[in-house]
Design an enzyme around this catalytic site. Structure first.
Site, short mmCIF file in Angstrom:
data_model
loop_
_atom_site.label_atom_id
_atom_site.label_comp_id
_atom_site.label_asym_id
_atom_site.label_seq_id
_atom_site.Cartn_x
_atom_site.Cartn_y
_atom_site.Cartn_z
CB ALA A 177 -0.98 0.03 1.28
CG ASP A 200 5.34 4.76 -8.29
OD1 ASP A 200 5.17 5.92 -8.17
OD2 ASP A 200 5.38 4.33 -9.54
CG LEU A 201 0.01 -0.52 -8.85
CD1 LEU A 201 0.15 0.01 -10.29
CD2 LEU A 201 0.31 -2.06 -8.82
CB ALA A 202 -0.77 1.57 -3.59
CB VAL A 245 4.59 -10.63 3.12
CG1 VAL A 245 3.93 -9.67 2.77
CG2 VAL A 245 6.25 -10.95 2.76
CG ASP A 283 -1.65 -6.73 -19.87
OD1 ASP A 283 -1.44 -5.75 -20.08
OD2 ASP A 283 -1.50 -7.73 -20.99
CG HIS A 284 -1.56 -1.25 -17.70
ND1 HIS A 284 -0.36 -2.10 -17.39
CD2 HIS A 284 -1.21 -0.57 -18.47
CE1 HIS A 284 0.67 -1.36 -18.05
NE2 HIS A 284 0.10 -0.48 -18.88
CE LYS A 322 -2.52 1.34 -22.06
NZ LYS A 322 -2.55 2.51 -21.28
CD GLU A 366 7.74 1.73 -22.80
OE1 GLU A 366 7.46 2.34 -21.73
OE2 GLU A 366 8.25 0.52 -23.04
CG ASP A 397 8.89 -4.55 -19.12
OD1 ASP A 397 8.12 -4.62 -18.22
OD2 ASP A 397 8.81 -3.30 -19.73
CG HIS A 416 1.63 -4.88 -22.18
ND1 HIS A 416 0.79 -5.13 -21.21
CD2 HIS A 416 2.56 -3.90 -21.67
CE1 HIS A 416 1.34 -4.61 -20.00
NE2 HIS A 416 2.35 -3.86 -20.30
#
Length: 506
Positions: free
Chosen positions: A14, A17-19, A87, A178-179, A183, A217, A236, A241
């Site tokens: 929590a 950075d992602l959170a 954990v 998988d973000h 999209k 990118e 990656d 993706h």
């Protein structure tokens, strides 16, 4: 009214950075829209010793860019609770269990629990095992777990990880995120294909010449050098993706638009992708690593000079390749893919290149060699990011005397306002998981086959020494990537570097 369900979110990692960048803003948007109402709570856990008050300040800070109403922001943050957690320490799970039961009663959550593992995958097995041992799966409601990539580092590690999680959660309770699947324009691929007969009737090897998938990118590895140098562009970007996009383009029409039917067709599609021999890998795949370069007045360092990257690193920052799909619909159609760091522009787009007409009626001599002018191909472009929309290139007659043709573009882009107000990828996917809709998450069979495909490429590359660095920062990759498509008689449709070269900016 939006559909809403009572739920307790428990976020492992929590303080990360992602959170901060994705999860808290997404949860706030769901709250603001009414998809989450008063009967929800969030337990944030990590090693840091934070208080509930400090955690709520961080959450409000994370959503500040969304310009929330002050009272609403405070009410939203009041649903967040923090629990310091190691954990590996089993006693800490008992503390989380106690807080879970208290919040379940306080907010009337009906035992519904959604666990988000925003941590390194090597902790996943330990976490889910202790969730079960501590009794956190014993409530009457639903129990679901969202898992971030990378899901393993090869087929063997992914299989082991899946077995560990499968001991605790059933496949229909596991949401591998998988973000890219969240999209807008990725989800639009199915609509373009199956809602338009003009395309679905042509969506095969009789009419399509080649397909190109670009995930470019412009940034380098930034502060991710330590992670990236152990991963590389193949793992990656391609394993997840790109192969997910490929499966949506290749799959057969599902019997119904349901998560079960769509997943079944995606699995069949990935199973039809040829797993290459080492000789085929060398023929069909190219890897690259960026050198220092100058672009648009700026100077960029080489990959090996980036922080936390080995000075003699053999990690690829670029991949281009040709996938072959061995089924009746796609036999003979090359699927070219290209992805990399420090390329000319940031952009994700798909080009569907259609075959030429059987007979060119509009021939014209254009030079002293009397060569015939070829008609440009019809191309359907799907723009995924940063712009969203479609472009269809047709051939029309030039204005004036004669019958010379020129390309005409039928173009549609979502407005900046529409893009800004459309749900962000994580927002969509969290809501899907809350509703129990796994359509836009990856099934284990998809993950497994993706690793089998990628492992064959990785293993072949590991047998040879790469000649790195082999492309300058700011370009669209090494010369070998252009040769790859040229030897089949094609060219990359998207060549943004040409614009800059023409103006002496590259």
């Amino acid at each position: 009214m939006p559909e809403h369900k009572p739920v307790l979110f428990t976020i492992f990692g929590a303080t990360g950075d992602l959170a901060y960048r994705k999860l808290y803003p997404s949860l706030y948007r769901l709250y603001h829209k009414g998809d989450l109402q008063e009967n929800f709570a969030v337990i944030g856990t990590a090693r840091r010793e934070w208080s509930d008050a400090h955690y709520r300040e961080i959450v409000q800070e994370a959503i500040a860019s969304l310009e929330p109403d002050a009272v609403e922001a405070k009410n939203f943050a009041s649903h967040f609770y923090y629990q310091a957690h190691d954990v590996q320490d089993t006693s800490h799970y008992d503390s989380i269990k106690q807080l879970t039961d208290e919040l379940d009663e306080k907010y009337q959550l009906a035992g519904n629990r959604l666990y988000y593992l925003a941590m390194s995958p090597n902790h996943f097995g330990t976490i889910v095992t202790n969730l079960k041992k501590s009794g956190m799966k014993d409530s009457q409601g639903f129990h679901r777990v969202i898992i971030e990539k990378p899901f393993g580092s090869d087929f063997q590690s992914a299989s082991q990880l899946n077995n560990e999680i499968g001991e605790v959660f059933a496949e229909n309770e596991i949401y591998r995120i998988d973000h890219y699947l969240g999209k807008e324009m990725i989800q639009n691929i199915s609509a373009i294909r199956f809602a338009n007969n003009i395309f679905e009737s042509l969506w095969n090897n009789r009419y399509i010449d080649n397909v190109q998938i670009n995930l470019a990118e412009s940034l380098g590895v930034e502060d991710r050098g330590g992670y990236y140098d152990k991963s590389g562009a193949l793992k990656d970007m391609v394993q997840n993706h790109i192969l997910q996009i490929l499966s949506l383009l290749v799959m057969e029409p599902p019997a119904a638009f349901s998560n079960t039917e769509i997943r079944a067709e995606k699995i069949k599609a990935l199973n039809a992708v040829r797993i290459y021999t080492p000789e085929e890998v060398q023929k069909n795949f190219v890897r690259g690593q960026y050198a220092a370069g100058k672009f648009d007045g700026k100077t960029f360092a080489a990959y090996r000079e980036e922080p936390n990257v080995a000075a003699d690193s053999k990690t690829e920052t670029f991949v281009a390749g040709k996938f072959t799909v061995d089924n009746f619909r796609w036999s003979g159609v090359p699927f070219y893919i290209r992805t990399g760091k420090r390329l000319t522009e940031k952009g994700t787009r798909i080009n569907i290149v259609f075959k030429q007409v059987p007979l060119n009626l509009f021939k014209a001599e254009i030079n002293a060699d009397c060569k015939e002018r070829q008609l440009p191909p019809n191309i359907l472009t799907i723009y995924i990011q940063p712009t969203e929309g479609f472009n269809l290139t047709l051939n029309g007659k030039e204005i004036g005397q004669g019958f010379d043709t020129h390309p005409v573009k039928l173009d549609y882009r979502n407005s900046a306002e529409t893009v800004e107000n459309s749900p962000e990828a994580y927002e969509r996917l969290i809501l899907d998981a809350l509703r129990g809709d796994a359509t836009n998450f990856t099934h284990w069979d998809e993950v497994a086959q993706s690793w089998r495909i990628v492992d064959a490429i990785r293993q072949a590359w590991d047998q040879t020494e790469p000649d790195f660095p082999n492309y300058e920062a700011g370009t669209m990759g090494p010369k070998a990537a252009y040769d790859l498509v040229a030897k089949d008689g094609f060219q990359w449709i998207w060549e943004p570097d040409e614009w800059y070269r023409e103006r002496d900016l590259l």
